[in-house]
Design an enzyme around this catalytic site. Structure first.
Site, mmCIF file in Angstrom:
data_model
loop_
_atom_site.group_PDB
_atom_site.id
_atom_site.type_symbol
_atom_site.label_atom_id
_atom_site.label_comp_id
_atom_site.label_asym_id
_atom_site.label_seq_id
_atom_site.Cartn_x
_atom_site.Cartn_y
_atom_site.Cartn_z
ATOM 1 N N GLN A 83 -9.100 -23.445 3.655
ATOM 2 C CA GLN A 83 -10.133 -24.177 3.131
ATOM 3 C C GLN A 83 -10.230 -25.515 3.108
ATOM 4 O O GLN A 83 -11.249 -26.189 2.817
ATOM 5 C CB GLN A 83 -10.357 -23.358 1.398
ATOM 6 C CG GLN A 83 -10.153 -22.295 1.396
ATOM 7 C CD GLN A 83 -11.677 -21.674 1.841
ATOM 8 O OE1 GLN A 83 -12.460 -22.225 2.423
ATOM 9 N NE2 GLN A 83 -11.617 -20.184 1.844
ATOM 10 N N LYS A 113 -12.494 -19.330 9.963
ATOM 11 C CA LYS A 113 -13.391 -20.263 8.719
ATOM 12 C C LYS A 113 -13.617 -21.740 9.274
ATOM 13 O O LYS A 113 -14.061 -22.462 8.409
ATOM 14 C CB LYS A 113 -12.614 -20.381 7.527
ATOM 15 C CG LYS A 113 -12.163 -18.951 6.689
ATOM 16 C CD LYS A 113 -11.408 -19.118 5.317
ATOM 17 C CE LYS A 113 -11.233 -17.639 5.006
ATOM 18 N NZ LYS A 113 -10.322 -17.553 4.016
ATOM 19 N N ASP A 125 -1.076 -23.826 2.538
ATOM 20 C CA ASP A 125 -2.332 -22.886 2.769
ATOM 21 C C ASP A 125 -3.456 -23.757 3.066
ATOM 22 O O ASP A 125 -3.909 -24.317 1.857
ATOM 23 C CB ASP A 125 -2.320 -21.762 1.988
ATOM 24 C CG ASP A 125 -3.591 -20.863 2.258
ATOM 25 O OD1 ASP A 125 -4.468 -21.345 3.016
ATOM 26 O OD2 ASP A 125 -3.827 -19.767 1.350
ATOM 27 N N HIS A 165 -3.961 -17.573 -2.819
ATOM 28 C CA HIS A 165 -4.800 -16.380 -2.410
ATOM 29 C C HIS A 165 -3.641 -15.526 -2.183
ATOM 30 O O HIS A 165 -2.571 -15.554 -1.988
ATOM 31 C CB HIS A 165 -5.202 -16.892 -0.982
ATOM 32 C CG HIS A 165 -6.214 -15.452 -0.138
ATOM 33 N ND1 HIS A 165 -5.524 -14.867 0.531
ATOM 34 C CD2 HIS A 165 -7.514 -15.850 -0.182
ATOM 35 C CE1 HIS A 165 -6.633 -14.330 1.154
ATOM 36 N NE2 HIS A 165 -7.768 -14.918 0.842
#
Ligand SMILES: *Cc1c(COP(=O)(O)O)cnc(C)c1O
Length: 420
Positions: A208, A231, A205, A128
């Site tokens: 997700q 999220k 990271d 990202h």
């Protein structure tokens, strides 16, 4: 007599999410943009509301009752997040505005102060922009060099090539756990182990992964891990950095200001202990408290149950997508049981531009995202300026997948007809 069918997780939780019960363009909303941001359950909305109705006050500095209550709730979230990711200490959790800020904190505090010309930072081509641009800044300032892990044939993290990049010059490996575009799940434990053998630090990271599965920082062994609250059912404006205690202790402050100091003189100051050293200024108190409510909510559902249900959705999504003509899907295929990748799909159509797809799906009440999903370098490698992406969460249903796929087929055949 009808057969009693077991209630799915989505059946049980849907009423917790007020926003899902609305119509868009006269059609019931189907929200499939969860990789961009997730919806909030009533418990989280109420936690934010309750804070402003009853407890609003600045944290840490006050002795009055409201300030004590605000501080207790704010700090309680730190304990909850620490337990959620299995940190060894609450002081290893730093609140930030989002994952981007958490990565910038490490990049500026650790990266710019530690790296020397010729030192190497390993990233992957699927990162990202938030895990790419801060390291470009660091490389420009320090003379460090960026190296990139490429994709395998199945569009996953190329672990073999990663091994060839590692050397004694490697000082940092910073990679995504679950790709927001390819949906692949990267072997972060093995990635970390090999990096540590070379004496390099590792940042994961986890934007997700933390919302969708059990993530255990001590099992991964990483030095830092970042995620965004929005999220994982929490409000925007709150995220967190996990860092190993000794590493955070050795890092200089990132931002200066109130809350992060011990003693201030006109010319110099000493800094507060962890975690406050990295939390300058008045934090997002209500948002942090609501993040605590989100962690409670996810924990009450069970991260294993969430992951298991999302596997089912993923299996069903890919099964249905296979019947859509002229579609290219990116990233690896799921296992037979729907595991092995995230319940999202980035795709392109041979007949309709991704932008037209999402505009026409919106007419049918279906929210998907189009663009490069903040992974422009990856999209260049895929040879696409943009893809459409449907991304699911535990409150999505099979019926929603049916509606999405039916609308997608309708849109594609409509375009094919007018193009003749
Ligand atoms: C969303 C996302 C980010 C950035 O999160 P922000 O909340 O915008 O800071 C970084 N990495 C991945 C994989 C993401 O999905």
């Amino acid at each position: 007599m009808t057969l009693a069918t077991e209630k799915t997780l989505a059946d049980r939780v849907r009423d917790d999410f007020p926003i899902l019960h609305q119509e868009v363009h006269g059609k019931p909303l189907v929200y499939l943009d969860n990789a961009a941001t997730a919806q909030k359950p009533q418990a989280v909305i109420e936690a934010l509301d309750r804070y402003y109705q009853h407890d609003n006050s600045n944290v840490h500095r006050g002795v009055h009752t409201l300030s004590v209550r605000a501080t207790e709730s704010y700090e309680a979230t730190r304990d909850k997040v620490a337990a959620f990711v299995n940190a060894a200490s609450r002081n290893e959790i730093i609140f930030t505005r989002n994952a981007s800020e958490a990565i910038n904190l490490v990049a500026y505090s650790w990266g710019t102060n530690t790296l020397k010309p010729g030192d190497e930072i390993i990233l992957s081509v699927m990162e990202h922009h938030s895990n790419l641009v801060p390291w470009q800044f660091v490389a420009q300032r320090t003379g460090a060099v960026l190296k990139f892990v490429e994709l395998t044939e199945t569009q996953e993290f190329d672990f073999e090539q990663y091994q060839t990049l590692l050397s004694d010059k490697t000082k940092l490996v910073s990679v995504v756990h679950v790709s927001n575009a390819l949906g692949c799940i990267n072997p972060v434990r093995e990635i970390t182990e090999l990096a540590h053998q070379r004496g390099a630090k590792v940042l994961i990271d986890a934007c997700q992964s933390v919302p969708h599965m059990n993530v255990d920082v001590r099992e991964i062994g990483c030095d830092w891990l970042v995620a965004s609250g929005h999220k994982m059912c929490a409000p925007t404006g709150i995220g967190f950095l996990y860092g190993k205690l000794d590493i955070l202790e050795a890092m200089p402050p990132f931002l200066g200001g109130g809350e992060m100091i011990a003693e201030v003189d006109l010319e110099s100051s000493t800094y507060a202990e962890l975690p406050h050293k990295f939390e300058a200024g008045t934090p997002a108190i209500g948002e942090a408290i609501a993040l605590g409510a989100a962690v409670d909510y996810l924990t009450s559902l069970g991260m294993d149950k969430i992951a298991q249900y999302e596997h089912e959705l993923c299996r069903y999504l890919f099964e249905k997508m296979a019947s859509v003509p002229g579609i290219t899907m990116y990233g690896p295929k799921p296992q037979a049981d729907g595991s092995g990748r995230a319940a999202l799909v980035a795709f392109t159509s041979a007949d309709v531009h991704a932008n037209d797809l999402s505009a026409l799906l919106d007419e049918a009440g279906i929210a998907i995202r189009t663009g490069h999903h903040c992974t422009q370098p990856l999209h260049k490698i895929l040879g696409q300026s943009s893809t459409a992406r449907a991304s699911l969460y535990f409150y999505n249903t099979r019926e929603e997948i049916d509606r999405f796929v039916a609308a997608l087929k309708d849109t594609i055949s409509f375009f094919k007809n007018i193009m003749g």
